[in-house]
Design an enzyme around this catalytic site. Structure first.
Site, PDB file in Angstrom:
ATOM      1  N   GLU A  35      -5.111   2.083   2.882  1.00  0.00           N
ATOM      2  CA  GLU A  35      -4.878   1.005   3.632  1.00  0.00           C
ATOM      3  C   GLU A  35      -5.203   1.450   5.114  1.00  0.00           C
ATOM      4  O   GLU A  35      -5.855   0.710   5.897  1.00  0.00           O
ATOM      5  CB  GLU A  35      -3.610   0.321   3.564  1.00  0.00           C
ATOM      6  CG  GLU A  35      -3.875  -1.270   4.316  1.00  0.00           C
ATOM      7  CD  GLU A  35      -3.422  -1.316   5.894  1.00  0.00           C
ATOM      8  OE1 GLU A  35      -3.641  -2.128   6.644  1.00  0.00           O
ATOM      9  OE2 GLU A  35      -2.909  -0.143   6.300  1.00  0.00           O
ATOM     10  N   GLU A  36      -4.578   2.487   5.557  1.00  0.00           N
ATOM     11  CA  GLU A  36      -4.511   3.044   6.813  1.00  0.00           C
ATOM     12  C   GLU A  36      -5.649   3.430   7.630  1.00  0.00           C
ATOM     13  O   GLU A  36      -5.877   3.542   8.653  1.00  0.00           O
ATOM     14  CB  GLU A  36      -3.329   3.760   6.982  1.00  0.00           C
ATOM     15  CG  GLU A  36      -1.805   3.537   6.756  1.00  0.00           C
ATOM     16  CD  GLU A  36      -1.506   2.260   7.561  1.00  0.00           C
ATOM     17  OE1 GLU A  36      -2.134   2.164   8.705  1.00  0.00           O
ATOM     18  OE2 GLU A  36      -0.188   2.007   7.389  1.00  0.00           O
TER      19      GLU A  36
ATOM     20  N   ASP B 189       2.966  -6.224   3.744  1.00  0.00           N
ATOM     21  CA  ASP B 189       2.658  -5.201   4.687  1.00  0.00           C
ATOM     22  C   ASP B 189       3.131  -5.509   5.963  1.00  0.00           C
ATOM     23  O   ASP B 189       2.358  -4.940   6.904  1.00  0.00           O
ATOM     24  CB  ASP B 189       1.144  -4.920   4.609  1.00  0.00           C
ATOM     25  CG  ASP B 189       0.635  -3.497   5.221  1.00  0.00           C
ATOM     26  OD1 ASP B 189       1.543  -2.767   5.440  1.00  0.00           O
ATOM     27  OD2 ASP B 189      -0.544  -3.362   5.596  1.00  0.00           O
TER      28      ASP B 189
ATOM     29  N   HIS C 155       0.942  -0.932  -0.015  1.00  0.00           N
ATOM     30  CA  HIS C 155       0.255  -0.105  -0.031  1.00  0.00           C
ATOM     31  C   HIS C 155       0.953   1.243   0.013  1.00  0.00           C
ATOM     32  O   HIS C 155       1.909   1.447   0.515  1.00  0.00           O
ATOM     33  CB  HIS C 155      -1.001   0.031   1.052  1.00  0.00           C
ATOM     34  CG  HIS C 155      -0.614   0.196   2.498  1.00  0.00           C
ATOM     35  ND1 HIS C 155      -0.389   1.213   3.018  1.00  0.00           N
ATOM     36  CD2 HIS C 155      -0.454  -0.838   3.382  1.00  0.00           C
ATOM     37  CE1 HIS C 155       0.075   1.095   4.298  1.00  0.00           C
ATOM     38  NE2 HIS C 155       0.111  -0.371   4.595  1.00  0.00           N
TER      39      HIS C 155
ATOM     40  N   ASP D 272       6.172   1.069   6.487  1.00  0.00           N
ATOM     41  CA  ASP D 272       4.771   0.752   6.342  1.00  0.00           C
ATOM     42  C   ASP D 272       4.164   1.911   5.108  1.00  0.00           C
ATOM     43  O   ASP D 272       3.724   2.812   5.587  1.00  0.00           O
ATOM     44  CB  ASP D 272       4.134   0.633   7.753  1.00  0.00           C
ATOM     45  CG  ASP D 272       2.688   0.230   7.611  1.00  0.00           C
ATOM     46  OD1 ASP D 272       2.073  -0.016   6.763  1.00  0.00           O
ATOM     47  OD2 ASP D 272       2.080   0.653   8.719  1.00  0.00           O
TER      48      ASP D 272
END
Ligand SMILES: [Zn+2]
Length: 496
Positions: A359-360, A387, A313, A325
């Site tokens: 994604e977050e 991830d 991501h 990340d």
């Protein structure tokens, strides 16, 4: 990463495998029978595995591994994403620029690229400050600073802050036992401690899963009892007074992560008497923005309609530059196609790189992809997402049938030299963005990294490029590329 319970079981088993011998293929089965105790005997490749991995494919997989281990393409791309573009929070101009940049780079590699429009939330951090202004033994005039960072979806305090008592609880049960009378009008601190020993022993995602519940659901639980703000002890394993931000379910109150050190301070002082805090958080929820998933296809030569997804991501939290990340996951997927193009290896099935957006903070990118492509999930042969950082790869978390995992065993021998031999069955999707595909029956894979230091930096200002060891990133790219090409070029699609 928001997936609260990812790897809970997987990591447990991974640790067990780590202390067991890695599976090896015996050169001479008869010799093995004599010299190796039965519990160490490796499974022989099944007939299905041998049928699917003819010698030429195994040679190609070894060449892919070697090429990825001798290439800094992924690292150079990660440097651009993290240092030139920088933090890429959902809804930001940087996140959108990152999507456009990755699209351009993948076009340079000859892929068919689509920027899939995604409507994303846009939350921006504001001022954040806190201090204890009353506690047992306070010397008049003292300012006891509290280091914190707002959680995504936090609302704002008044511009000049609010002042009230802090109530510390360790668990949801303790909060409920206090009840509305003792919570309303106050700030609740959830002081669930991240289990550092578990993380150091290789069970980092188990530790994360236990503690992150409070970050995710604590503010809402506090708001339901009338709290005016919520704090959570940072979900992380390092002791450098760093707050770890992250997603929290909207609770319509200000919410922040305090450092582990400051959570201890508040808890210790609360045990001695009343603690009052002045808290200022001024984040804003702006109107939704248009952003993108990057979807890039290297068309299959034989079964173009069958798709294998490799992904990570693009969005990150705003405090660091999103190296572990999850810029790392994106560049591993980019490197997968870069290596194939460099070696002039054409996948038999279509290899699809996806750089996911958001994604977050809610997964709007994955939801948009699902809305457009779920009718085609029967033709999605497999999906891979990385991830969990960029540290040394151990293998893969896999949500697929035992038969599918068995067919893949030949890749263990290819990846044995870098130690990425674990094929760990999971009961849950091993990647947030591929979870809808996984739930629809698409075999799903997460690259399993050594997670022992991941939560030192996760969602902090220290998630920066220097945390990625170039040789380990190359190992990860090799592991992802080998698995991806195996999935595109095995004779039969993976059973499901
Ligand atoms: Zn992530």
């Amino acid at each position: 990463m928001t997936k609260a319970f990812r790897c809970f079981v997987a990591t447990l088993f991974a640790a067990l495998l780590l202390i067991s011998p890695a599976p090896v293929f015996a050169q001479n089965p008869a010799q093995q029978q004599q010299s190796v105790p039965s519990f160490m005997a490796a499974p022989q490749a099944s007939q299905a595995a041998q049928h699917n991995f003819p010698p030429l494919l195994l040679q190609q997989l070894s060449a892919i591994k070697a090429a990825a281990l001798n290439d800094d393409y992924a690292y150079r791309q990660l440097a651009h994403l993290t240092e030139n573009i920088g933090p890429r929070p959902t809804g930001s101009p940087q996140a959108r620029a990152a999507a456009e940049y990755v699209a351009t780079e993948l076009r340079k590699l000859g892929l068919d690229v689509v920027l899939q429009q995604v409507t994303v939330p846009h939350w921006v951090r504001g001022a954040e400050a806190a201090a204890l202004i009353e506690y047992a033994g306070m010397v008049p005039g003292t300012t006891q600073k509290i280091v914190l960072s707002a959680l995504g979806s936090s609302t704002a305090t008044p511009a000049d802050g609010l002042t009230t008592e802090v109530v510390t609880v360790d668990t949801f049960e303790e909060l409920q036992a206090l009840g509305r009378d003792k919570v309303a009008g106050k700030i609740v601190l959830f002081n669930e401690i991240f289990d550092k020993q578990k993380a150091a022993a290789g069970l980092a995602f188990a530790a994360y899963g236990e503690a992150v519940r409070y970050r995710a659901a604590g503010p809402k639980a506090a708001a339901d009892l009338g709290a005016v703000a919520a704090l959570v002890r940072s979900v992380g394993s390092a002791d450098y007074r760093l707050p770890h931000t992250g997603f929290s379910f909207p609770a319509a109150i200000p919410a922040a992560a305090v450092t582990a050190e400051d959570a201890d301070l508040i808890a210790h002082l609360s045990a001695q008497g009343k603690v009052r805090m002045h808290l200022t958080l001024t984040p804003q929820k702006l109107p939704d923005e248009t952003s993108y998933n990057v979807i890039a296809d290297l068309k299959g030569s034989e079964h173009a309609e069958q798709v294998v997804v490799v992904s990570g991501h693009l969005d990150s939290w705003d405090l660091g530059t999103g190296a572990i990340d999850d810029g790392a996951g994106v560049v591993m997927a980019m490197e997968t196609v870069e290596v194939l193009q460099r070696l002039h290896l054409r996948p038999a099935r279509t290899l699809r790189v996806i750089a996911w957006m958001d994604e977050e903070t809610g997964g709007s990118g994955a939801k948009t992809y699902t809305a457009e492509f779920s009718h085609d999930f029967p033709h999605h042969i497999a999906a891979i997402e990385s991830d969990a950082g960029a540290a040394h790869p151990l293998g893969f978390d896999i949500k697929a049938t035992p038969a599918a995992i068995d067919v893949l065993r030949p890749i263990q021998s290819v990846l044995q030299s870098i130690g990425a031999t674990v094929l760990q069955s999971t009961t849950y999707p091993p990647g947030a963005d591929i979870s809808a595909m996984s739930d629809a029956g698409v075999p799903a894979f997460g690259v399993m990294q050594d997670g022992r230091t991941y939560f030192n930096y996760h969602h902090t200002a220290a998630d920066t490029l220097d945390k990625v060891v170039p040789s380990e990133l190359r190992e990860n790219a090799a592991a992802m590329a080998v698995l991806a090409y195996a999935l595109t070029n095995m004779k039969d699609p993976l059973p499901r």
